[in-house]
Design a protein around this motif. Structure first.
Motif: not given
Length: 584
Positions: A304, A372, A571, A574-575, A388, A347-348, A369-370
């Motif tokens: 992450g 995917y 956000e 975090s990418l 989240t 975290q992402t 968090s994100y």
């Protein structure tokens, strides 16, 4: 909806099987039906053992139209006229059992959804539903499993509770060994085991042919091989330390165990009492359940990013992600391969991988968090998460959202259940009505509003099409729902925006599957027109180079202030992560 072939009734005893001995037999309770088939509320008061048993007698007396396969039209008659269930609840029970008991192909499920979406009247829909059939004995076992959530004063006093309650602590996903039968019964392997052990006699009685039932001595009643095969719906088994899995009826007729199972070659049936004792003796905790995954699962290094760089960052606990994928036989992945994500914070995580594909995912106590998870999934539980955003690939069976707060969920799925959750936004593509259970408040329902390039390929793999989306037609189940004070509402058009998935994934999909409902599409189109108009206004303003520079700086400054105020800055920060892995 077409149905699968009848279960094989002739034991397929191979050389490998015949070499096994009684001491090698291991049985365990499958978790999937309890986790996603049993509604986590007190069952309807008329779904009692005696009434469920009457269904078997009724079906047998009706002949081939009801046994060994029960049609929905017959069940609807029983449910609505005898048990006084609503028609919506009757259908929900029936199609959920069908989902987990009948092995239909993805194409068959999509074709049936398409047929249903083509129906323009209730009469047409009822005619289509009447064609659906399930194994009669599996269905009565499914109904019986609903009793696991029955509130019992006696059981609560034995367990030490001050008062019976259906809301209690979650299973031990932290690995501290505190999981108890009083935990969340949809996830607690131990509760599933205790329930089956405690009720095995009644379960087997449901399988006894009414004509061979011994009223004077029920324990001497006979259970046929065909009837025992239905229990494979609940119980799995192995004779080689889980290197392979076998149906319970195949194990029970092995030469080395017949003396314990009470099997008679003459009648091709089992005596109830020895069969019951043998099953209870061989039952252990789920070999592919959460507890086993916590104890012996493989840790996944899903890197992450975007952990906030603050003073506390070095002492912050990392989230725990583990799987049992390395021990599950390849031919039995569905319902057995598990991935646990626990305590992921700030975290992402972006993932699309073979390990993730077809897994049952448990997301537990993840905060700020994100996530995917962009692979086709078997099922997903989201429990006790807060603030989240969770974006999922298509889910073949069910998403269960439990005791969450401020969670945004974006997913195509066949079923979704929500319980005990507050301030959650659900953007879904689902051919079945979302089931809203008890303890919820302020749920926003909205249409699925995103895509990634391989999503339609993933949807085809799990049998979810885009012809039918009932995201806005929830079914509220339980006593705490009132028409004058609903716990849900549709997302206002003014608050609707499409969602962009910030990862590059290979594929051919370039738009939202199925498109958007008209009113939401109009809002998106109108908003785009406003953006185009603004850009034209700036272009036509005739600013010189210095003015354009100052204007650009002003816009960027105001944009960064907006990012900070709305918390989108974290956000975006975090990418700064690698794209989703495609390996493990």
């Amino acid at each position: 909806m077409t149905t699968s072939h009848h279960d094989e009734l002739i034991p397929t005893v191979t050389n490998m099987m015949s070499s096994g001995n009684d001491s090698n037999v291991t049985l365990w309770v499958k978790s999937e039906l309890f986790s996603y088939g049993a509604l986590p509320i007190a069952p309807h008061p008329r779904l009692t053992f005696n009434n469920i048993k009457k269904i078997v007698i009724y079906a047998k007396n009706k002949g081939e139209s009801c046994f060994p396969k029960l049609s929905y039209s017959v069940w609807r008659h029983i449910a609505c006229n005898k048990l006084l269930l609503t028609e919506d609840l009757a259908w929900m029970y029936f199609h959920t059992c069908h989902l987990f008991s009948e092995d239909l192909s993805p194409v068959e499920r999509m074709e049936w959804d398409q047929e249903m979406s083509n129906c323009s009247t209730k009469q047409e829909r009822d005619q289509l539903k009447s064609r659906v059939k399930v194994n009669t004995l599996k269905f009565v076992l499914y109904l019986y499993v609903q009793q696991i959530h029955k509130v019992s004063l006696k059981a609560s006093l034995v367990a030490g509770d001050e008062w019976p309650t259906t809301r209690s602590s979650s299973p031990d996903l932290d690995g501290t060994g505190r999981s108890t039968p009083r935990g969340n019964k949809t996830l607690d392997d131990h509760s599933h085991l205790v329930y089956i052990q405690s009720n095995m006699h009644e379960i087997l009685e449901l399988l006894v042919d009414p004509e061979s039932y011994n009223r004077n001595n029920p324990s001497e009643s006979l259970v046929s091989i065909q009837a025992l095969s239905a229990i494979s719906f609940l119980i799995a088994g192995s004779i080689d330390k889980c290197k392979s899995l076998l149906p319970i009826q195949d194990i029970a007729v092995l030469q080395t165990v017949q003396h314990r199972t009470g099997y008679s070659k003459l009648t091709k049936s089992f005596t109830l009492r020895p069969l019951q004792l043998w099953i209870k003796d061989c039952l252990v905790q789920n070999m592919f359940g959460i507890s086993a995954c916590i104890a012996s699962g493989r840790r996944l290094s899903w890197a992450g990013a975007g952990e906030e760089k603050d003073v506390k960052s070095e002492t912050k606990k990392r989230g725990k992600i583990a799987t049992n994928a390395h021990v599950v036989p390849k031919e039995h992945i569905k319902g057995n391969k598990i991935i646990i994500m626990s305590q992921v914070s700030k975290q992402t995580i972006g993932r699309s991988s073979n390990t993730l594909e077809n897994s049952s995912v448990k997301i537990h106590r993840c905060h700020y968090s994100y996530l995917y998870l962009l692979s086709p999934l078997r099922s997903v539980t989201i429990e006790k998460c807060r603030s989240t955003t969770i974006v999922l690939g298509p889910v073949e069976t069910t998403i269960y959202l439990s005791h969450c707060e401020k969670v945004t969920l974006i997913a195509p799925c066949r079923n979704i259940m929500i319980s005990g959750s507050t301030l959650c936004n659900l953007y879904t593509l689902t051919p079945n009505r979302p089931v809203i259970l008890g303890g919820n408040d302020t749920l926003l329902l909205a249409p699925y509003h995103t895509f990634y390039p391989s999503i339609e390929d993933h949807m085809n793999k799990v049998g979810i099409g885009n012809s039918k989306n009932l995201w806005d037609q929830p079914l509220c189940v339980g006593p705490d729902h009132k028409d004058e004070g609903p716990v849900w509402e549709l997302l206002p058009v003014s608050e609707f925006f499409t969602f962009n998935i910030p990862f590059e994934v290979e594929g051919t999909t370039t738009s939202i599957p199925g498109g958007l409902p008209n009113k939401y599409q109009k809002a998106v189109t109108q908003r785009q027109k406003q953006i185009d108009s603004w850009q034209k206004t700036v272009k036509d303003a005739g600013l010189n180079k210095q003015q354009r520079k100052e204007f650009q700086e002003l816009v960027e400054s105001r944009f960064h202030v907006w990012l900070a105020e709305t918390n989108y800055k974290r956000e975006l920060d975090s990418l700064v992560v690698p794209p989703p892995s495609t390996t493990t």
